[in-house]
Design an enzyme around this catalytic site. Structure first.
Site, PDB file in Angstrom:
ATOM      1  N   CYS A   1       9.372 -11.390  -7.166  1.00  0.00           N
ATOM      2  CA  CYS A   1      10.822 -10.740  -7.075  1.00  0.00           C
ATOM      3  C   CYS A   1      11.531 -11.065  -8.368  1.00  0.00           C
ATOM      4  CB  CYS A   1      11.433 -11.211  -5.742  1.00  0.00           C
ATOM      5  SG  CYS A   1      10.832 -10.861  -4.266  1.00  0.00           S
TER       6      CYS A   1
ATOM      7  N   ARG B   1       6.373  -9.120 -13.982  1.00  0.00           N
ATOM      8  CA  ARG B   1       6.359  -9.945 -12.815  1.00  0.00           C
ATOM      9  C   ARG B   1       5.563  -9.832 -11.635  1.00  0.00           C
ATOM     10  NH1 ARG B   1      10.546 -14.106 -13.282  1.00  0.00           N
ATOM     11  NH2 ARG B   1      10.688 -14.373 -11.042  1.00  0.00           N
TER      12      ARG B   1
ATOM     13  N   TRP C   1       8.752  -8.377  -4.011  1.00  0.00           N
ATOM     14  CA  TRP C   1       7.383  -8.489  -3.978  1.00  0.00           C
ATOM     15  C   TRP C   1       7.273  -8.978  -2.450  1.00  0.00           C
ATOM     16  CZ3 TRP C   1       4.427 -13.177  -2.868  1.00  0.00           C
ATOM     17  CH2 TRP C   1       3.157 -13.044  -3.146  1.00  0.00           C
TER      18      TRP C   1
ATOM     19  N   ASN D   1      16.071 -13.311  -3.891  1.00  0.00           N
ATOM     20  CA  ASN D   1      14.778 -13.987  -4.297  1.00  0.00           C
ATOM     21  C   ASN D   1      14.507 -15.176  -3.456  1.00  0.00           C
ATOM     22  OD1 ASN D   1      14.529 -11.824  -6.211  1.00  0.00           O
ATOM     23  ND2 ASN D   1      14.533 -13.255  -8.012  1.00  0.00           N
ATOM     24  N   GLY D   2      13.314 -15.439  -2.971  1.00  0.00           N
ATOM     25  CA  GLY D   2      13.192 -16.736  -2.233  1.00  0.00           C
ATOM     26  C   GLY D   2      12.813 -16.376  -0.864  1.00  0.00           C
TER      27      GLY D   2
ATOM     28  N   GLU E   1     -12.415 -19.580 -15.281  1.00  0.00           N
ATOM     29  CA  GLU E   1     -11.313 -18.685 -15.813  1.00  0.00           C
ATOM     30  C   GLU E   1     -11.984 -17.234 -16.244  1.00  0.00           C
ATOM     31  OE1 GLU E   1      -8.298 -18.739 -16.184  1.00  0.00           O
ATOM     32  OE2 GLU E   1      -7.818 -17.460 -17.514  1.00  0.00           O
TER      33      GLU E   1
ATOM     34  N   LYS F   1     -10.215 -14.103 -14.110  1.00  0.00           N
ATOM     35  CA  LYS F   1      -9.858 -12.961 -14.712  1.00  0.00           C
ATOM     36  C   LYS F   1     -10.476 -11.669 -14.048  1.00  0.00           C
ATOM     37  CE  LYS F   1      -7.270 -14.362 -16.469  1.00  0.00           C
ATOM     38  NZ  LYS F   1      -6.390 -15.187 -16.777  1.00  0.00           N
TER      39      LYS F   1
ATOM     40  N   GLU G   1      -8.825 -10.796 -10.533  1.00  0.00           N
ATOM     41  CA  GLU G   1      -7.827 -10.583 -10.326  1.00  0.00           C
ATOM     42  C   GLU G   1      -7.359  -9.115 -10.869  1.00  0.00           C
ATOM     43  OE1 GLU G   1      -4.614 -12.908 -12.179  1.00  0.00           O
ATOM     44  OE2 GLU G   1      -5.729 -13.318 -13.959  1.00  0.00           O
TER      45      GLU G   1
ATOM     46  N   HIS H   1     -27.677 -25.347  -5.092  1.00  0.00           N
ATOM     47  CA  HIS H   1     -27.170 -25.961  -3.969  1.00  0.00           C
ATOM     48  C   HIS H   1     -26.516 -25.130  -2.911  1.00  0.00           C
ATOM     49  CE1 HIS H   1     -28.353 -29.886  -5.290  1.00  0.00           C
ATOM     50  NE2 HIS H   1     -27.793 -29.741  -6.503  1.00  0.00           N
TER      51      HIS H   1
ATOM     52  N   LYS I   1       3.609 -12.121 -11.727  1.00  0.00           N
ATOM     53  CA  LYS I   1       3.399 -13.017 -12.874  1.00  0.00           C
ATOM     54  C   LYS I   1       3.939 -14.123 -12.606  1.00  0.00           C
ATOM     55  CE  LYS I   1       2.091 -13.760 -17.151  1.00  0.00           C
ATOM     56  NZ  LYS I   1       0.910 -14.072 -17.561  1.00  0.00           N
TER      57      LYS I   1
HETATM   58  C1  AGP Z   1      -3.361 -15.990 -14.192  1.00  0.00           C
HETATM   59  O1  AGP Z   1      -4.377 -14.913 -14.948  1.00  0.00           O
HETATM   60  C2  AGP Z   1      -3.056 -15.784 -13.009  1.00  0.00           C
HETATM   61  N1  AGP Z   1      -2.189 -14.810 -12.955  1.00  0.00           N
HETATM   62  C3  AGP Z   1      -2.277 -16.922 -12.251  1.00  0.00           C
HETATM   63  O2  AGP Z   1      -3.363 -17.650 -11.927  1.00  0.00           O
HETATM   64  C4  AGP Z   1      -1.469 -17.946 -12.929  1.00  0.00           C
HETATM   65  O3  AGP Z   1      -2.045 -18.772 -13.969  1.00  0.00           O
HETATM   66  C5  AGP Z   1      -0.732 -18.825 -11.990  1.00  0.00           C
HETATM   67  O4  AGP Z   1       0.143 -18.283 -11.132  1.00  0.00           O
HETATM   68  C6  AGP Z   1       0.206 -20.068 -12.624  1.00  0.00           C
HETATM   69  O5  AGP Z   1       0.995 -19.495 -13.273  1.00  0.00           O
HETATM   70  P1  AGP Z   1       2.045 -20.456 -14.430  1.00  0.00           P
HETATM   71  O6  AGP Z   1       0.948 -20.707 -15.461  1.00  0.00           O
HETATM   72  O7  AGP Z   1       3.040 -19.512 -14.782  1.00  0.00           O
HETATM   73  O8  AGP Z   1       2.651 -21.523 -13.579  1.00  0.00           O
END
Ligand code: AGP
Length: 606
Positions: free
Chosen positions: A2, A27, A72, A98-99, A480, A484, A487, A503, A601
């Site tokens: 949000c 975001r 969101w 927000n929250g 990583e 990527k 997501e 395993h 974000k």
């Molecule tokens: C990364 O591609 C993601 N969107 C997500 O995992 C992100 O890295 C995570 O939410 C942590 O965010 P931050 O680095 O702003 O704390």
């Protein structure tokens, strides 16, 4: 997640609110809305992008104050009525929030018992009715908001607009809110990106702060009464314009910005004379570095993957135990904190609630925490009060790329620094530094000729699932790469240390299953080749990321060569092809690369 934007001044509010919302879009959100004070409180809200909201806005909306929101969903589905702002039944009060209000169910029930007809399923709507009850009983606006907040448990970044009062009231508890003071106008945002183009004079509200905002000033007090110690900060950091600069997506732009971002991150920090690194923001004297019992690194998602690389680099270079922790688990596992240990909180946004609560847990138990953060002045950076800014510049795509490489670079700088006080020679330090300085150019070279990414995309785009493998420093790179692709292309991906594959995950392999292997020419190379053979024997197709000139390429179905460098630095280069692969697979599948579904974000709820 949000986002909030607000304005009060002499200019037309609506265009500023919509522009503010556009700056918050990155975001992640599912609906948006604005309310403008123009005699009445005029509310417009809509599911979908801000462009959908724009379609329902009249050409001209009078009114010099208003508040706006990107939602969101947490409580209640993605519907127009659940979108913010929420308006009181008499039309006198509007809120954006927000929250999460933890005791909202009980409050909603009591409001319904009093005869209120709630129009949404949200926790936030309850606030507008509670404030109205206070006003109707004769309370002044600030008091009505204060009394309301005192009945809540949970988190809030809250803005309230009143029909009868030319002011906006804001409050913060666990959800960021930033106020900007311009010339005869004031701004509110949950995110400094949206304010920086309007003013450099910023108040970062602290938890428990409330503020009355007029066009001529900002008055900050405490929820419990009395004045707040929050003072104005002049933001000097040049955050820069976050436009697409001719790229079709922010993600591609940010992938290509990595060489420059990395130059910024290491500039002035590599200390070749001593074979070490200078990190001015770290308040860690050599005696502390030498005597620390261990290092703990805490983050989420991409930041966690960077922590895992930091863990291995710090252990390897400094011979000190290091552990990476999942931030969301940390606090709830009741960790033992040694005040002599070194703790890092790693975060691009500096607002991630899980990481923030881990910082608070460490501080509560007597430890200190250093931030490794991108956004200057963010909550984690301020709470830690010490640390390293990674200087990636604005990262707008939800999928983190340039923040990852700069987090890794910052942790490698720390590994150099602590390593030189504890274990390795100046010569070894100099040799790493010589290669470190070349990495931005090597990245640039690679990006100008990234190899057969399209061939990899052909193998991946119709896959049921994808396995990513690596050993040592390449295991977190595999994680990583998997994160990527998952997501932004919505393909189920598994990442495993290559030796662990036999395993369990090997059961997934069948004829044609794609496996992405990260295998730089380090001490794990031979063992990784064995794992690849095990995959190939089951019919898997290997997409191999390896160093140029290495005969390991013969093992691959698709061979992607990266430049050679010191093995401790390889994650900085080997991650780049995985970013390009994810980007291009997502494009091939028609996915929204920059704003993948369900993701935010900046994840400001636990
Ligand atoms: C990364 O591609 C993601 N969107 C997500 O995992 C992100 O890295 C995570 O939410 C942590 O965010 P931050 O680095 O702003 O704390």
């Amino acid at each position: 997640m949000c986002g909030i934007f607000g304005f009060i001044g002499n200019r037309a509010a609506a265009p500023l609110l919509v522009e503010g919302l556009r700056r918050l879009e990155y975001r992640g959100y599912d609906s948006s809305g604005i309310v403008v004070r123009n005699g009445d409180l005029q509310v417009y809200k809509k599911v979908g992008k801000v462009s959908e909201l724009s379609k329902i806005l009249p050409n001209h909306i009078e009114g010099n104050s208003g508040i706006a929101h990107t939602r969101w969903a947490t409580h209640g589905g993605v519907t127009d009525s659940n979108a913010h702002p929420h308006l009181s039944e008499n039309g006198d009060v509007a809120v954006v929030h927000n929250g999460i209000i933890d005791n909202a169910r009980g409050i909603r029930k009591r409001l319904e018992d009093r005869g209120f007809e709630l129009k949404s399923e949200t926790d936030s709507e309850a606030l507008v009715h509670m404030i109205t009850i206070g006003l109707d009983s004769g309370q002044e606006p600030l008091e009505a908001v204060r009394q309301t907040l005192n009945r809540l448990s949970g988190t809030w970044g809250l803005c309230v607009l009143f029909k009868e009062h030319d002011m906006i009231i804001c409050a913060r508890n666990g959800s960021p809110l930033i106020l900007g003071q311009g010339d005869g106008e004031s701004f509110i945002s949950s995110d400094p990106h949206a304010l920086s183009r309007h003013t450099q004079n910023i108040f970062f509200l602290e938890d428990g702060d409330m503020a009355v905002i007029n066009k001529d000033g900002i008055d900050i007090s405490r929820l419990e009464g009395g004045s707040s110690s929050t003072s104005m900060t002049v933001i000097e950091d040049d955050w820069g314009e976050a436009d697409m600069a001719g790229y079709p997506h922010f993600m591609l732009k940010e992938i290509h910005e990595q060489p420059e971002a990395l130059r910024r991150c290491i500039s002035g920090r590599l200390d070749r004379a001593n074979g070490s690194a200078k990190l001015g923001g770290l308040k860690l004297e050599p005696v502390r570095l030498r005597s620390a019992p261990h290092v703990r690194l805490i983050g989420c998602g991409t930041a966690l993957n960077a922590c895992k690389i930091g863990q291995l680099a710090i252990e390897s270079l400094a011979r000190i135990p290091a552990v990476a922790h999942v931030a969301s688990e940390f606090r709830y596992n009741d960790p033992v904190i040694n005040p002599n240990a070194i703790h890092f909180a790693v975060s691009q946004s500096g607002e991630t609630a899980d990481t923030l609560s881990a910082v608070k847990e460490i501080q509560l138990k007597g430890g200190d925490v250093h931030g490794i953060v991108n956004v200057v002045g963010s909550t984690i950076a301020r709470l830690c009060g010490q640390g390293v800014y990674i200087h990636s510049g604005p990262e707008q795509a939800v999928a983190s790329t340039k923040a990852f490489t700069n987090m890794v670079a910052s942790l490698l700088l720390f590994a150099l620094r602590i390593g030189r006080t504890r274990s390795f020679s100046r010569e070894r330090g100099r040799s790493i530094i010589d290669d470190f300085q070349k990495i931005p150019d090597l990245m640039e070279n690679y990006l100008s000729n990234p190899g057969p990414i399209d061939e990899a995309v052909e193998l991946l785009k119709e896959a049921k699932s994808v396995l990513f493998l690596g050993r040592g420093l390449s295991a977190p790179v595999a994680s990583e790469g998997a994160l990527k692709l998952m997501e932004i292309a919505y393909i189920p991906c598994l990442a495993y240390p290559a030796g662990e594959m036999k395993h369990g995950p090997i059961a997934l392999l069948e004829e044609g299953s794609p496996v992405v292997v990260i295998a730089p020419n380090d001490r794990h190379r031979e063992k990784t080749i064995s794992s690849m053979h095990e995959c190939k024997a089951r019919g898997a197709k290997i997409i191999l990321i390896h160093e140029e000139g290495d005969s390991i390429s013969e093992e691959a179905d698709v061979s992607i060569a990266i430049p050679k460098c010191d093995s401790i630095l390889t994650p900085l280069l080997s991650v780049v092809p995985t970013q390009l692969i994810a980007y291009k697979v997502a494009l091939a599948l028609g996915c929204d690369v920059d704003r993948p579904r369900n993701l935010a974000k900046s994840v400001t709820v636990e």
